[in-house]
Design a protein around this motif. Structure first.
Motif, mmCIF file in Angstrom:
data_model
loop_
_atom_site.group_PDB
_atom_site.id
_atom_site.type_symbol
_atom_site.label_atom_id
_atom_site.label_comp_id
_atom_site.label_asym_id
_atom_site.label_seq_id
_atom_site.Cartn_x
_atom_site.Cartn_y
_atom_site.Cartn_z
ATOM 1 N N ALA A 189 27.885 25.343 35.942
ATOM 2 C CA ALA A 189 29.077 25.279 36.782
ATOM 3 C C ALA A 189 30.279 25.860 36.036
ATOM 4 N N TRP A 190 30.368 25.558 34.726
ATOM 5 C CA TRP A 190 31.484 26.067 33.939
ATOM 6 C C TRP A 190 31.435 27.593 33.803
ATOM 7 N N SER A 191 30.234 28.150 33.578
ATOM 8 C CA SER A 191 30.137 29.603 33.417
ATOM 9 C C SER A 191 30.551 30.330 34.692
ATOM 10 N N VAL A 192 30.230 29.749 35.853
ATOM 11 C CA VAL A 192 30.628 30.351 37.128
ATOM 12 C C VAL A 192 32.147 30.338 37.271
ATOM 13 N N VAL A 193 32.753 29.198 36.927
ATOM 14 C CA VAL A 193 34.217 29.092 36.992
ATOM 15 C C VAL A 193 34.866 30.056 36.000
ATOM 16 N N ALA A 194 34.307 30.131 34.784
ATOM 17 C CA ALA A 194 34.876 30.999 33.756
ATOM 18 C C ALA A 194 34.834 32.463 34.184
ATOM 19 N N ILE A 195 33.697 32.900 34.727
ATOM 20 C CA ILE A 195 33.577 34.291 35.197
ATOM 21 C C ILE A 195 34.596 34.566 36.296
ATOM 22 N N ALA A 196 34.751 33.611 37.204
ATOM 23 C CA ALA A 196 35.703 33.804 38.301
ATOM 24 C C ALA A 196 37.130 33.922 37.781
ATOM 25 N N LEU A 197 37.500 33.069 36.834
ATOM 26 C CA LEU A 197 38.876 33.044 36.340
ATOM 27 C C LEU A 197 39.187 34.226 35.430
ATOM 28 N N GLU A 198 38.259 34.535 34.527
ATOM 29 C CA GLU A 198 38.580 35.573 33.541
ATOM 30 C C GLU A 198 38.349 36.975 34.074
ATOM 31 N N ALA A 199 37.182 37.226 34.683
ATOM 32 C CA ALA A 199 36.872 38.576 35.157
ATOM 33 C C ALA A 199 37.276 38.775 36.615
ATOM 34 N N GLY A 200 37.036 37.776 37.456
ATOM 35 C CA GLY A 200 37.372 37.916 38.872
ATOM 36 C C GLY A 200 38.857 38.168 39.094
ATOM 37 N N LEU A 205 43.384 41.982 39.871
ATOM 38 C CA LEU A 205 44.755 42.434 39.603
ATOM 39 C C LEU A 205 44.775 43.821 38.983
ATOM 40 N N LEU A 206 43.752 44.155 38.208
ATOM 41 C CA LEU A 206 43.661 45.505 37.646
ATOM 42 C C LEU A 206 43.551 46.522 38.778
ATOM 43 N N TYR A 207 42.740 46.200 39.784
ATOM 44 C CA TYR A 207 42.660 47.097 40.940
ATOM 45 C C TYR A 207 43.992 47.136 41.683
ATOM 46 N N HIS A 208 44.634 45.993 41.820
ATOM 47 C CA HIS A 208 45.894 45.939 42.565
ATOM 48 C C HIS A 208 46.952 46.835 41.930
ATOM 49 N N LEU A 268 38.188 33.241 28.049
ATOM 50 C CA LEU A 268 39.076 32.816 29.135
ATOM 51 C C LEU A 268 40.544 33.001 28.745
ATOM 52 N N CYS A 269 40.893 32.626 27.523
ATOM 53 C CA CYS A 269 42.294 32.742 27.093
ATOM 54 C C CYS A 269 42.741 34.194 26.976
ATOM 55 N N ILE A 270 41.915 35.031 26.358
ATOM 56 C CA ILE A 270 42.293 36.432 26.168
ATOM 57 C C ILE A 270 42.362 37.167 27.495
ATOM 58 N N CYS A 271 41.394 36.919 28.369
ATOM 59 C CA CYS A 271 41.416 37.571 29.685
ATOM 60 C C CYS A 271 42.592 37.066 30.525
ATOM 61 N N SER A 272 42.937 35.800 30.357
ATOM 62 C CA SER A 272 44.076 35.260 31.104
ATOM 63 C C SER A 272 45.377 35.925 30.662
ATOM 64 N N LEU A 273 45.481 36.268 29.378
ATOM 65 C CA LEU A 273 46.658 37.000 28.901
ATOM 66 C C LEU A 273 46.732 38.375 29.545
ATOM 67 N N ALA A 274 45.576 39.064 29.589
ATOM 68 C CA ALA A 274 45.538 40.388 30.232
ATOM 69 C C ALA A 274 45.856 40.279 31.715
ATOM 70 N N THR A 275 45.352 39.221 32.364
ATOM 71 C CA THR A 275 45.644 38.993 33.780
ATOM 72 C C THR A 275 47.132 38.765 33.985
ATOM 73 N N SER A 276 47.743 38.016 33.086
ATOM 74 C CA SER A 276 49.179 37.743 33.185
ATOM 75 C C SER A 276 50.002 39.019 33.071
ATOM 76 N N VAL A 277 49.564 39.937 32.216
ATOM 77 C CA VAL A 277 50.260 41.218 32.079
ATOM 78 C C VAL A 277 50.183 42.002 33.389
ATOM 79 N N CYS A 278 48.988 42.062 33.974
ATOM 80 C CA CYS A 278 48.830 42.765 35.249
ATOM 81 C C CYS A 278 49.678 42.115 36.344
ATOM 82 N N LEU A 279 49.716 40.780 36.350
ATOM 83 C CA LEU A 279 50.509 40.071 37.344
ATOM 84 C C LEU A 279 51.993 40.361 37.161
ATOM 85 N N ALA A 280 52.438 40.398 35.906
ATOM 86 C CA ALA A 280 53.847 40.702 35.637
ATOM 87 C C ALA A 280 54.207 42.099 36.128
ATOM 88 N N VAL A 281 53.293 43.056 35.949
ATOM 89 C CA VAL A 281 53.527 44.421 36.440
ATOM 90 C C VAL A 281 53.650 44.422 37.951
#
Length: 301
Positions: A189-200, A205-208, A268-281
């Motif tokens: 269950a955790w791996s599914v959540v982690a994949i969704a949060l970090e890569a999903g 947002l990278l596509y956006h 999860l932490c490193i991908c969340s940082l990258a996600t935050s950068v994309c969101l800020a853009v």
């Protein structure tokens, strides 16, 4: 003399309904299932092995039969139903955007590995010089990069964003992307959540911010190839023999366990940082698409 005024007739109600977000999703997945059935018949006719084929044994023909239905269904969706150019896969953008994505994906996962190594969780035991690269790159690089990105970002994220806005598209596409990995070996269950949060969320947002599937495909492919064929870390639960003979040590929350580093809090932490950068853009550009009831000209009720 004055030129005759061109009168554009708006599409009728049936056409509008057929081009609605829900209808387009239904059409795409219906076409996909149809083409996958045809590809399955071709697979059998060619005498290819039934069931799961190990990554190392996968051939170009096999991967083309897997990807063909997805690419064809998307081409028909965009060309015949949406009647537009496939700007997100524009040929002129292929080389630079793929290169950008490949570099970003490899760098991101290498940063995860470097952090795990610094924490004593990732240990290199030696070098394997007999790695089967071709099949693994075909499946985890080309196959996952093209197929999963077309479905998750090109179809689900893009169409839902148009209909319900960016936040809904992010949540739905990330949940679907995580759910697609629920049946992988060693999934939890955790791996599914982690994949969704970090890569999903990150790829959505990278596509956006880029509006390019090439970038997402490159990043996805490089992430997988760096993870498995290079660093020798399980890819989404699938055990790997990489160029580096390596192993993990430490608690599961740090290493990701048998599922691989994608289930690690470091990823999860490193991908969340990258996600935050994309969101800020996206926020700075003002490009986030609001839900339909908050769009200009929308009447309440």
């Amino acid at each position: 003399m004055f030129a005759a005024e061109t009168v554009v007739t708006p599409p009728g109600r049936p056409a509008r309904l057929l081009r609605s977000p829900i209808a387009r999703l239904v059409v795409f997945f219906t076409l996909l299932k149809l083409f996958q059935w045809v590809a399955g018949e071709a697979w059998t006719a060619l005498g290819l092995p039934p069931g799961f084929v190990p990554f190392r044994d996968t051939t170009l023909v096999m991967e083309l039969l897997r990807l063909g239905p997805i690419v064809l269904a998307y081409a028909l969706l965009v060309g015949l139903l949406e009647r537009r150019r496939v700007d997100e896969l524009a040929p002129a953008k292929a080389a630079p955007h793929l290169l950008l994505g490949l570099m970003g994906g490899a760098l991101c996962f290498s940063l995860i590995v470097a952090t795990l190594w610094a924490l004593g969780a990732f240990v290199v035991d030696g070098v394997n010089r007999d790695v089967d690269w071709v099949g693994r790159i075909l499946v985890m690089g080309v196959g996952a990069g093209i197929g999963e990105e077309i479905v998750s970002r090109g179809v689900i994220f893009r169409i839902i964003e148009e209909g319900l806005g960016t936040w809904a598209a992010l949540l739905v596409s990330a949940a679907v992307f995580g759910g697609l990995h629920a049946w992988n070996p060693n999934a939890t269950a955790w791996s599914v959540v982690a994949i969704a949060l970090e890569a999903g969320l990150l790829f959505g947002l990278l596509y956006h911010v880029t509006r390019s599937l090439w970038v997402c495909m490159g990043a996805h492919a490089a992430w997988n190839v760096a993870q498995g064929p290079f660093y020798g870390i399980p890819v989404s639960g699938f055990e790997q023999r990489g160029l580096l003979a390596s192993h993990m040590q430490g608690p599961t929350w740090l290493t990701g366990g048998a599922f691989g580093a994608e289930a690690s809090v470091v990823a999860l932490c490193i991908c969340s940082l990258a996600t935050s950068v994309c969101l800020a853009v996206a926020i700075r550009r003002g490009s986030l698409v609001p839900p339909p009831w908050r769009r200009p000209g929308t009447q309440p009720g």
